[in-house]
Design a protein around this motif. Structure first.
Motif: not given
Ligand SMILES: [Zn+2]
Length: 321
Positions: A46-63
């Motif tokens: 997941r991406t770092k937590a931000t105010v908008k996304n406290p849980e972070g966002k899932e990073r799709h397509g990562l290899w």
């Protein structure tokens, strides 16, 4: 099924899978070391937590590459890189552009996709880059007919219209070739319509075997002799001749047909196009024409063709004029 209801148009993971299948038919290609099919998926990152996304966002397509140990996604090295726009929105944008006959403005893209105008502007220009053909084979290769014509668009920068001026000297100029056998068009932005400007372009883009068809414009006089083409004939538009009565193959109606869509799009959709960008708009209209239904290409396939050329086409300029 509607193309718009395809999962990759809505779901980010499906969008990554779709683009990966298109760009990596042999398995994931590491953009760092170039090794093919030696990477494994990283899930749950997941991406770092931000105010908008406290849980972070899932990073799709990562290899992750087994050879060089570096991470990557399919966006790397493509027009999608360094863009924060979700991949499924890119796919929607590509679909809108390849399927809109007269093009689609950045304003409309901004409204339809719910992204900022600035993002929409960058995105549409990057997609236009994908629509630019590489070097096509010269037109008229089998001795076939090639129509040549020119049109005027918008306003040439720094030129004011002279009083009583005729023609389009104060407008931007586009030269277009249409190969009647392959049914393809190629448009080139030119500074003027003199023989000295046009002849080298015609020599480069058209095969010597070709038979050239134009109107009676003076810049085409003596074309066959001066450029060593196998032949040249013309209709006299000034005398209302649009098709030669005794030789109905002598006309420029195919390229005129191309221009009717190009000019309408430039007037209705892309009203304020700067000269530095005109070649990209011309490429967009060439692309849709060359991959049209009449050439056996439907909207979905046209989108796939654009998608396959997202690699190596990043833009670096910053202006939004
Ligand atoms: Zn690697």
């Amino acid at each position: 099924m509607s193309v718009l209801s395809a999962p990759y148009m809505h779901d980010e993971a499906a969008a990554f899978a779709h683009v990966e299948a298109m760009l990596w038919p042999q398995g994931p290609v590491c953009p760092h070391c170039g090794v093919v099919d030696r990477a494994y998926r990283l899930t749950g990152v997941r991406t770092k937590a931000t105010v908008k996304n406290p849980e972070g966002k899932e990073r799709h397509g990562l290899w992750k590459c087994r050879e060089c140990r570096k991470q990557f996604t399919v966006r790397k090295g493509t027009i999608f890189e360094e863009s924060h726009i979700d991949l499924h929105l890119w796919l929607q944008a590509i679909h809108l552009m390849v399927s809109s006959k007269k093009g689609i403005s950045s304003h409309q893209m901004h409204r339809v996709l719910g992204i900022t105008y600035k993002s929409a502007w960058f995105l549409t220009h990057r997609i236009r880059e994908c629509m630019r053909d590489g070097e096509l084979a010269p037109f008229g290769g089998n001795g076939g007919p090639v129509e040549v014509d020119e049109t005027f668009i918008g306003k040439e920068p720094g030129v004011t219209k002279a009083k009583n001026a005729r023609g389009g000297s104060h407008k931007m100029k586009v030269l277009t070739l249409v190969d009647r056998e392959t049914k393809r068009a190629r448009s080139i932005v030119v500074d003027d319509l003199t023989k000295a400007t046009l002849l080298p372009i015609l020599r480069e883009k058209i095969s010597r075997e070709a038979f050239i068809l134009t109107d009676e414009a003076p810049q085409y006089k003596g074309l066959a002799a001066s450029a060593d083409f196998s032949g040249h004939d013309w209709v006299n538009h000034g005398k209302d001749e649009y098709v030669r009565r005794e030789a109905p193959e002598v006309h420029t109606n195919t390229v005129e047909g191309f221009y009717s869509i190009f000019k309408r799009g430039m007037k209705d959709v892309y009203q304020h196009c700067g000269k530095q960008h005109l070649h990209r708009y011309a490429a967009e209209f060439d692309f849709r024409y060359n991959h049209r239904i009449g050439n056996g290409v439907d909207d979905a396939e046209r989108g796939a063709i654009a998608l396959r050329s997202v690699t190596g086409k990043r833009l670096t300029y910053q202006t939004t004029n």
